[in-house]
Write an enzyme that holds these catalytic residues in place. Structure first.
Site, PDB file in Angstrom:
ATOM      1  CG  LEU A  59      -1.716  -1.256   1.521  1.00  0.00           C
ATOM      2  CD1 LEU A  59      -2.543  -1.083   2.791  1.00  0.00           C
ATOM      3  CD2 LEU A  59      -2.617  -1.617   0.349  1.00  0.00           C
ATOM      4  CE1 TYR A 110      -0.160   8.615  -6.889  1.00  0.00           C
ATOM      5  CE2 TYR A 110      -2.152   8.908  -8.185  1.00  0.00           C
ATOM      6  CZ  TYR A 110      -1.494   8.308  -7.136  1.00  0.00           C
ATOM      7  OH  TYR A 110      -2.137   7.404  -6.339  1.00  0.00           O
ATOM      8  N   GLY A 291     -47.436  15.280  39.548  1.00  0.00           N
ATOM      9  CA  GLY A 291     -48.810  15.743  39.380  1.00  0.00           C
ATOM     10  C   GLY A 291     -49.098  16.390  38.045  1.00  0.00           C
ATOM     11  CB  VAL A 292     -46.953  17.921  35.431  1.00  0.00           C
ATOM     12  CG1 VAL A 292     -47.066  18.289  33.951  1.00  0.00           C
ATOM     13  CG2 VAL A 292     -46.561  19.132  36.255  1.00  0.00           C
TER      14      VAL A 292
END
Length: 381
Positions: A59, A110, A291-292
């Protein structure tokens, strides 16, 4: 001495973009022993490594140079020559997987260097009757651990956009072909499980590949950048989008992984939207004081899922054409999801002594202009 059942792998260019990903992936396989060759090693060390290798992943290479074009020859051609020379000398035929580039077909310095490296390996394979040499011409590889301003345009765009830096696009309509690093590694790694396979062609490719214009690529990445404010996730069912989003996040500044969300508060508690999706709705979380009661409304098309994360709640539902009330008491002791179908008015009450935290999912993003939310008490009026 080689341990029985162990496959000795040599990776050249192990510090590079593809090399790092491959090194990690092969390290997850128990019966593989990995050796690496980098610029820090000598030719004598290369020979010793080649004597042991069952599989070579070649590689190493040079993608970019400053002014000296001969660096392409040194980086892409000379090492390939040295590897084949040594293999002839020691008379060994390990499996060879070499990464090349689609640019091997053009006439840039390249491209010429990659083509020359291919020819050297091809000549070695033919003259030694070695039928396990696999050359992969890769298109533009993208993914985690790439080097911005070097490996790929995707890496550069991700790095800059995530940091609010400008990007340069000379030809917005230029179409590029991409391949995801995980697909490359999957193909390369599979060679370990196909040790007896012989090559049936000179050049191989990795699939799938994706084509996208530079303009659309940049737009996609800018949409990712906006997620922290609009919370809208992309369509991750699209494989390119999914891969690009994972890649984008991998280039975030390490000091910028966390971000704050807007918290809406009132006398009932708080609500925070977490994520939204045009395809999958949204997720939000609420807190409620003891309680909501929240809700007491119904939807025509919108559906929801409720999941109590902390506390104790009573969830009530009623078909708006019925008097029958369906009631569920859910707590954090057992994780449950309650589905809220359309046409059912519903409410959520904190019946515990402490704060109630609930995670919600809805199948569409809330739109105040088209909320599909209609007030109706669950308890019979």
């Amino acid at each position: 001495m080689k341990e029985k059942g162990i496959i000795n792998v040599l990776i050249t260019g192990a510090n590079g973009f593809i090399g790092r990903n491959l090194y990690v992936a092969l390290g997850e396989v128990k019966n593989i022993s990995i050796q690496t060759y980098t610029r820090d090693n000598t030719i004598d060390e290369l020979e010793q490594l080649l004597k042991q290798a069952d599989v070579i992943y070649h590689l190493a290479g040079v993608n970019r140079v400053n002014d000296d074009q001969s660096e392409f020859i040194k980086g892409n051609v000379h090492l390939t020559e040295q590897i084949t020379r040594i293999l002839r000398k020691i008379d060994r035929k390990p499996i060879i997987v070499m990464s090349s580039s689609i640019q091997a077909t053009n006439h840039t310095p390249y491209g010429k260097s990659k083509k020359k490296a291919e020819e050297i390996l091809e000549k070695y394979a033919q003259e030694t009757d070695h039928n396990k040499v696999f050359i992969y011409r890769l298109t533009n590889v993208f993914g985690k651990w790439g080097k911005p301003q070097y490996n790929s345009v995707v890496a550069s765009f991700c790095f800059n956009i995530s940091r609010d830096l400008d990007i340069e696009i000379h030809d917005p309509l230029k179409e590029i072909e991409l391949v995801y690093i995980d697909d490359v590694i999957k193909e390369f790694k599979s060679r370990i499980y196909r040790l007896n396979e012989v090559r049936n062609k000179s050049i191989y490719q990795v699939t799938p590949t994706y084509k996208i214009t530079l303009k659309n690529l940049a737009n996609q990445l800018y949409e990712f950048h906006k997620i922290r404010k609009n919370l809208i996730l992309p369509d991750l069912s699209n494989p390119l989008t999914k891969a690009l989003y994972s890649t984008y996040l991998s280039y975030l500044d390490q000091n910028d992984f966390a971000y704050s969300l807007e918290m809406k508060q009132d006398q009932r508690g708080s609500l925070v939207e977490l994520l939204k999706s045009d395809h999958s709705g949204q997720i939000f979380i609420s807190t409620s004081h003891p309680g909501v009661i929240r809700g007491n409304h119904y939807h025509h098309t919108k559906v929801e899922k409720f999941c109590v994360i902390k506390g104790k709640a009573k969830i009530k539902l009623r078909d708006i054409f019925s008097d029958k009330i369906i009631s569920y008491v859910v707590t954090d002791a057992i994780v449950q999801v309650v589905d809220i179908p359309p046409g059912y008015t519903h409410s959520l009450e904190n019946i515990g002594d402490s704060e109630l935290i609930v995670l919600f999912w809805a199948n569409e993003i809330f739109d105040p202009e088209r909320s599909d939310t209609y007030v109706k008490e669950v308890e019979n009026e």
